[in-house]
Structure formats: structure tokens, C-alpha cells
Design a protein around this motif. Sequence first.
Motif, PDB file in Angstrom:
ATOM      1  N   TYR A   7      49.574  61.363  51.372  1.00 16.52           N
ATOM      2  CA  TYR A   7      50.766  60.803  50.761  1.00 16.52           C
ATOM      3  C   TYR A   7      50.471  60.346  49.336  1.00 16.52           C
ATOM      4  N   PRO A   8      51.332  60.666  48.364  1.00 10.80           N
ATOM      5  CA  PRO A   8      51.099  60.250  46.980  1.00 10.80           C
ATOM      6  C   PRO A   8      50.888  58.742  46.883  1.00 10.80           C
ATOM      7  N   GLY A   9      49.854  58.345  46.174  1.00 10.68           N
ATOM      8  CA  GLY A   9      49.551  56.930  45.995  1.00 10.68           C
ATOM      9  C   GLY A   9      48.668  56.347  47.070  1.00 10.68           C
ATOM     10  N   ASN A  10      48.526  57.018  48.220  1.00  8.71           N
ATOM     11  CA  ASN A  10      47.662  56.533  49.293  1.00  8.71           C
ATOM     12  C   ASN A  10      46.330  57.260  49.156  1.00  8.71           C
ATOM     13  N   CYS A  11      45.476  56.698  48.307  1.00  7.30           N
ATOM     14  CA  CYS A  11      44.231  57.410  47.988  1.00  7.30           C
ATOM     15  C   CYS A  11      43.108  56.419  47.752  1.00  7.30           C
ATOM     16  N   TRP A  12      41.932  56.968  47.593  1.00  2.00           N
ATOM     17  CA  TRP A  12      40.769  56.169  47.219  1.00  2.00           C
ATOM     18  C   TRP A  12      40.604  56.353  45.728  1.00  2.00           C
ATOM     19  N   ALA A  13      40.943  55.332  44.946  1.00  2.00           N
ATOM     20  CA  ALA A  13      40.979  55.467  43.489  1.00  2.00           C
ATOM     21  C   ALA A  13      39.776  54.799  42.831  1.00  2.00           C
ATOM     22  N   SER A  44      53.802  65.126  43.074  1.00  2.00           N
ATOM     23  CA  SER A  44      53.562  63.911  42.298  1.00  2.00           C
ATOM     24  C   SER A  44      54.886  63.321  41.822  1.00  2.00           C
ATOM     25  N   PRO A  45      55.098  62.019  42.009  1.00  2.00           N
ATOM     26  CA  PRO A  45      56.347  61.391  41.555  1.00  2.00           C
ATOM     27  C   PRO A  45      56.586  61.559  40.052  1.00  2.00           C
ATOM     28  N   THR A  46      55.515  61.666  39.268  1.00  2.00           N
ATOM     29  CA  THR A  46      55.650  61.801  37.810  1.00  2.00           C
ATOM     30  C   THR A  46      55.668  63.258  37.353  1.00  2.00           C
ATOM     31  N   GLY A  47      55.382  64.193  38.262  1.00  2.00           N
ATOM     32  CA  GLY A  47      55.346  65.604  37.883  1.00  2.00           C
ATOM     33  C   GLY A  47      54.048  66.041  37.243  1.00  2.00           C
ATOM     34  N   ASN A  48      53.072  65.121  37.193  1.00  2.00           N
ATOM     35  CA  ASN A  48      51.754  65.497  36.681  1.00  2.00           C
ATOM     36  C   ASN A  48      50.676  64.878  37.562  1.00  2.00           C
ATOM     37  N   ILE A  49      49.471  65.357  37.399  1.00  2.00           N
ATOM     38  CA  ILE A  49      48.351  64.814  38.193  1.00  2.00           C
ATOM     39  C   ILE A  49      47.190  64.463  37.257  1.00  2.00           C
ATOM     40  N   TYR A  77      37.458  70.264  38.198  1.00  2.00           N
ATOM     41  CA  TYR A  77      38.632  70.449  39.049  1.00  2.00           C
ATOM     42  C   TYR A  77      39.763  70.970  38.171  1.00  2.00           C
ATOM     43  N   ASP A  78      40.375  72.087  38.557  1.00  2.00           N
ATOM     44  CA  ASP A  78      41.456  72.721  37.801  1.00  2.00           C
ATOM     45  C   ASP A  78      42.790  72.130  38.245  1.00  2.00           C
ATOM     46  N   GLN A  79      43.406  71.289  37.396  1.00  2.00           N
ATOM     47  CA  GLN A  79      44.665  70.632  37.744  1.00  2.00           C
ATOM     48  C   GLN A  79      45.817  71.627  37.892  1.00  2.00           C
ATOM     49  N   ASP A  80      45.661  72.832  37.370  1.00  2.00           N
ATOM     50  CA  ASP A  80      46.687  73.863  37.519  1.00  2.00           C
ATOM     51  C   ASP A  80      46.376  74.818  38.675  1.00  2.00           C
ATOM     52  N   GLY A  81      45.262  74.573  39.349  1.00  2.00           N
ATOM     53  CA  GLY A  81      44.867  75.429  40.464  1.00  2.00           C
ATOM     54  C   GLY A  81      45.436  74.937  41.787  1.00  2.00           C
ATOM     55  N   GLU A  82      44.873  75.459  42.869  1.00  2.00           N
ATOM     56  CA  GLU A  82      45.275  75.041  44.217  1.00  2.00           C
ATOM     57  C   GLU A  82      44.894  73.579  44.442  1.00  2.00           C
ATOM     58  N   PRO A  83      45.636  72.852  45.305  1.00  2.00           N
ATOM     59  CA  PRO A  83      45.294  71.457  45.575  1.00  2.00           C
ATOM     60  C   PRO A  83      43.896  71.293  46.180  1.00  2.00           C
ATOM     61  N   LEU A  84      43.496  72.209  47.062  1.00  2.00           N
ATOM     62  CA  LEU A  84      42.183  72.183  47.696  1.00  2.00           C
ATOM     63  C   LEU A  84      41.306  73.222  47.008  1.00  2.00           C
TER      64      LEU A  84
END
Length: 91
Positions: A7-13, A44-49, A77-84
Amino acid sequence: SVQPDMYPGNCWAFKGSQGYLVVRLSMKIYPTAFTLEHIPKTLSPTGNITSAPKNFAVYGLDDEYQEDGKLLGEYVYDQDGEPLQMFPVMV
């Protein structure tokens, strides 16, 4: 995985722009690859990662107190690539 859900925002930051993570295993292993997953831009709620990791390195340690480990690889990590994304051990 470090967290059980995506879930967006539920992460280890990390605090700030740099950080590290130590994963203690129950036995010695010889990894062949690592995977890193981040939510896709579309979720992503903001449309970017921009919070996604970019450059990272993986080290092998004998224990969590070891100062210098064995570098297993440096990756991007390629932000335009696959999530995994999968990264093979380089050394």
C-alpha cells in the motif's frame, strides 16, 4: 520482503537521502541475485516515485557488526521500469 504489503505510504523508509539495511539470516548463503520492489508511478498518489531508491550497493557480511563487507554489486533502480526488478550478483 521487508514489509508484508504494497500500500502506498506503508513502507520502510530511510530518513534523508541515504541509509542502510542489515538483514540477518539463520544460515550462510551464497546469493545469485537480489530483487527490489517499489510501487509503480500509476499507484503513487503524486504520480511520481521520487522516493524510490536509485543507486544502491549490496554487501555480504559475516555478522551485523562487521565494518567492511564483501561488495556483491552496485546497482541502479530504474524508476521507469517494472516495479519489481532483479539484480544479479556481480562479484
